[in-house]
Design an enzyme around this catalytic site. Structure first.
Site, PDB file in Angstrom:
ATOM      1  N   ARG A  54       0.823  -1.031  -0.074  1.00  0.00           N
ATOM      2  CA  ARG A  54       0.067   0.152  -0.232  1.00  0.00           C
ATOM      3  C   ARG A  54       0.933   1.386   0.089  1.00  0.00           C
ATOM      4  O   ARG A  54       1.842   1.270   0.816  1.00  0.00           O
ATOM      5  CB  ARG A  54      -0.914   0.003   1.186  1.00  0.00           C
ATOM      6  CG  ARG A  54      -1.798   1.240   1.480  1.00  0.00           C
ATOM      7  CD  ARG A  54      -2.528   1.283   2.798  1.00  0.00           C
ATOM      8  NE  ARG A  54      -3.112   2.392   2.958  1.00  0.00           N
ATOM      9  CZ  ARG A  54      -2.745   3.341   4.021  1.00  0.00           C
ATOM     10  NH1 ARG A  54      -1.957   2.889   4.994  1.00  0.00           N
ATOM     11  NH2 ARG A  54      -3.390   4.267   4.351  1.00  0.00           N
ATOM     12  N   ARG A  95      -8.020  18.559   9.140  1.00  0.00           N
ATOM     13  CA  ARG A  95      -6.893  18.651  10.112  1.00  0.00           C
ATOM     14  C   ARG A  95      -6.907  19.904  10.883  1.00  0.00           C
ATOM     15  O   ARG A  95      -7.365  20.901  10.225  1.00  0.00           O
ATOM     16  CB  ARG A  95      -5.643  18.204   9.508  1.00  0.00           C
ATOM     17  CG  ARG A  95      -5.536  16.915   9.050  1.00  0.00           C
ATOM     18  CD  ARG A  95      -4.224  16.694   8.523  1.00  0.00           C
ATOM     19  NE  ARG A  95      -4.041  15.545   7.713  1.00  0.00           N
ATOM     20  CZ  ARG A  95      -3.758  14.210   8.459  1.00  0.00           C
ATOM     21  NH1 ARG A  95      -3.637  14.246   9.774  1.00  0.00           N
ATOM     22  NH2 ARG A  95      -3.601  13.164   7.948  1.00  0.00           N
ATOM     23  N   LYS A 240     -13.313   2.700   0.730  1.00  0.00           N
ATOM     24  CA  LYS A 240     -12.794   2.542   2.024  1.00  0.00           C
ATOM     25  C   LYS A 240     -13.931   3.222   2.829  1.00  0.00           C
ATOM     26  O   LYS A 240     -14.328   3.937   2.593  1.00  0.00           O
ATOM     27  CB  LYS A 240     -11.583   3.557   2.466  1.00  0.00           C
ATOM     28  CG  LYS A 240     -10.306   3.138   1.849  1.00  0.00           C
ATOM     29  CD  LYS A 240      -9.255   4.382   1.933  1.00  0.00           C
ATOM     30  CE  LYS A 240      -8.732   4.420   3.316  1.00  0.00           C
ATOM     31  NZ  LYS A 240      -7.611   5.330   3.547  1.00  0.00           N
ATOM     32  N   THR A 298      -6.175  -1.322   9.675  1.00  0.00           N
ATOM     33  CA  THR A 298      -6.314  -0.537  10.959  1.00  0.00           C
ATOM     34  C   THR A 298      -5.942  -1.180  12.467  1.00  0.00           C
ATOM     35  O   THR A 298      -6.754  -1.977  12.814  1.00  0.00           O
ATOM     36  CB  THR A 298      -7.309   0.705  11.163  1.00  0.00           C
ATOM     37  OG1 THR A 298      -7.890   1.075  10.037  1.00  0.00           O
ATOM     38  CG2 THR A 298      -6.732   1.696  11.996  1.00  0.00           C
TER      39      THR A 298
END
Length: 496
Positions: A54, A95, A240, A298
């Site tokens: 990945r 963010r 995702k 994850t």
């Protein structure tokens, strides 16, 4: 043996290495980063059990990624592997900006101001990289920061488009930490300007898979699909799942995508954590029903970032993903930035093999019977019965042929006990299928008689040590060969 077969045999191939690499059915995806960017380390990771690398486009430059891609292709060219490249787009990640002293303490009851004007963050004002934050949130909405370590609630939206929040769970607020808005439907596009630039690079480099982050609905996938189609790209799409909206729309998202990633990090922040195990199990089951590869991702072995052994709970987490039928399990920081990237892969491979050999019920045909209303019902039924027959006769191999990849995905979805080998004349598929449970893919382009093709395929596997004289094998294919029809036949043979 056909006169053509020799060109499909790699004279320098280490047969035993190839066989060992194929012995686990559940695939491993490893994220590349500073700890794993050298060719030597990548080759060690591959030998330890990696099937897919990945590339995380949230970090690094295109030049960095190009070097990694060249390393992967060198491994595929010189070694007996078909390692896939998964390019992961950053997506509309929210963010905070720079924070003074790289971190400030915020405590319960503190009031903070979020602004879209760039500034160095203090307790008075903090920059957030979301221009329409004030337009999307409402008083009472929860905002999570740094994977939920800090929680604030929206109190007021000012006339100047600032958002006043009150801290409900305090902590150290550091620079560049991510925001999650579990109560808010964000209006950002699925593909940001950065994503579009990254996608152009991904298409140029012919990466095997591209992952779209923060998918909310089918529309997000259609936008990406159209971008790929405009460039005649054969790159396949991973959706995702990390937003509540995606879970609510999961059936349609599975149908529109080529594969699914259960991104449990953001999903566990955006949704109640107690719901995640059953969401994972449900998504895996739905993907198996639709013949779509599914990755569980994850924090699978996060303790091995700096330890040489995983926690017992992490071992169980990996084992459960295998037991539930995931096509692949993914490592992120463990291989990208951890101290023991190769050891992590070796440990995960051992867990996978142990579970598959001792406890895994491969024979799930009853749960996955072909659906009569499906447009591909006839070929689905052929694949289903090939796997059922393999169980009945204790076949040593199932051998499939595919042009689109569909037959491989469907055969894989039945999770047969017999080893699964797939041949295709589409070179792009050979590496792509490395993500799919149990599949070992081979390039083969001849189109003579079906008997000749099946004989060649068996001989190729025999020469490489995957089958031997006396083995029973089951082939699927289609006839007439020249018409490239969906899979329409099964043949049972004994290897000569």
């Amino acid at each position: 043996m056909s006169k053509h077969i020799t060109k499909y045999l790699h004279k320098d191939m280490d047969k035993q290495v190839g066989i060992e690499h194929s012995s686990k059915r559940t695939k491993i995806v490893a994220t590349l980063g500073p700890a794993s960017s050298s060719y030597e380390t990548m080759l060690e990771l591959t030998k330890a059990g990696v099937n897919v690398f990945r590339l995380n486009f949230s970090h690094g430059t295109h030049e960095d990624k190009l070097q990694l891609i060249e390393n992967i292709r060198k491994i595929n060219k010189e070694q007996p592997y078909n390692i896939a490249i998964l390019a992961d787009l950053q997506g509309p990640k929210l963010r905070v900006g720079e924070i003074e002293n790289n971190g400030i303490l915020v405590e319960e009851g503190d009031r903070l101001t979020f602004t879209n004007e760039k500034c160095v963050g203090t307790k008075e004002k903090i920059y957030v990289s979301y221009p329409n934050l004030a337009g999307d949130v409402r008083p009472g909405n929860i905002i999570m920061i740094d994977d939920g370590k800090i929680e604030v609630v929206v109190k007021e939206i000012t006339k100047t488009s600032d958002v006043i929040v009150e801290v409900t769970i305090g902590g150290i607020l550091s620079s560049k930490k991510g925001l999650n808005l579990p109560d808010t439907k964000i209006s950002l596009p699925a593909l940001t300007e950065k994503d579009l630039a990254d996608l152009e690079f991904i298409i140029e480099q012919k990466c095997d898979w591209v992952a779209l982050s923060f998918v909310r609905s089918v529309k997000d996938l259609v936008i990406l699909r159209n971008k790929l189609d405009e460039r005649n790209s054969k790159t396949k799409i991973i959706a995702k799942i990390e937003k509540p909206e995606a879970v609510n729309n999961i059936r349609d998202i599975i149908l529109e995508s080529d594969g699914i990633m259960i991104a449990r990090g953001d999903l566990g922040v955006e949704m109640p954590v107690e719901k995640i195990p059953m969401i994972q199990k449900d998504i895996i089951r739905k993907c198996m029903h639709r013949g779509k590869p599914v990755i569980v991702a994850t924090q699978m072995m996060e303790s091995m970032m700096d330890r040489v052994k995983p926690n017992r709970s992490e071992i169980t987490d990996v084992a459960n993903a295998v037991l539930e039928g995931a096509d692949a399990i993914m490592l992120s920081g463990e291989t990208a930035a951890g101290q023991h990237p190769v050891l992590v892969i070796e440990t995960m491979s051992k867990i996978v093999r142990e579970i598959e050999q001792s406890a895994y019920d491969y024979n799930r045909e009853e749960m996955l019977e072909p659906q009569p209303h499906s447009p591909s019902f006839l070929s689905d039924a052929i694949c289903y019965n090939a796997c059922k027959m393999a169980k009945d006769v204790h076949a040593d191999a199932i051998i499939g042929m595919t042009q689109s990849g569909y037959t491989a995905f469907v055969l894989s979805s039945y999770r047969p006990k017999s080893p699964l080998f797939v041949f295709s004349k589409e070179r792009s598929l050979i590496n792509q299928l490395s993500l799919s449970w149990g599949v070992r893919a081979f390039y083969y382009a001849e189109e003579e008689s079906l008997d000749e093709i099946i004989s060649d395929q068996i001989n190729i596997l025999k020469e490489r040590g995957f089958v031997k004289s006396g083995d029973v094998v089951i082939n699927t294919g289609s006839t007439p060969v020249s018409q490239h029809l969906p899979t329409n036949l099964i043949k049972v043979s004994r290897v000569g």
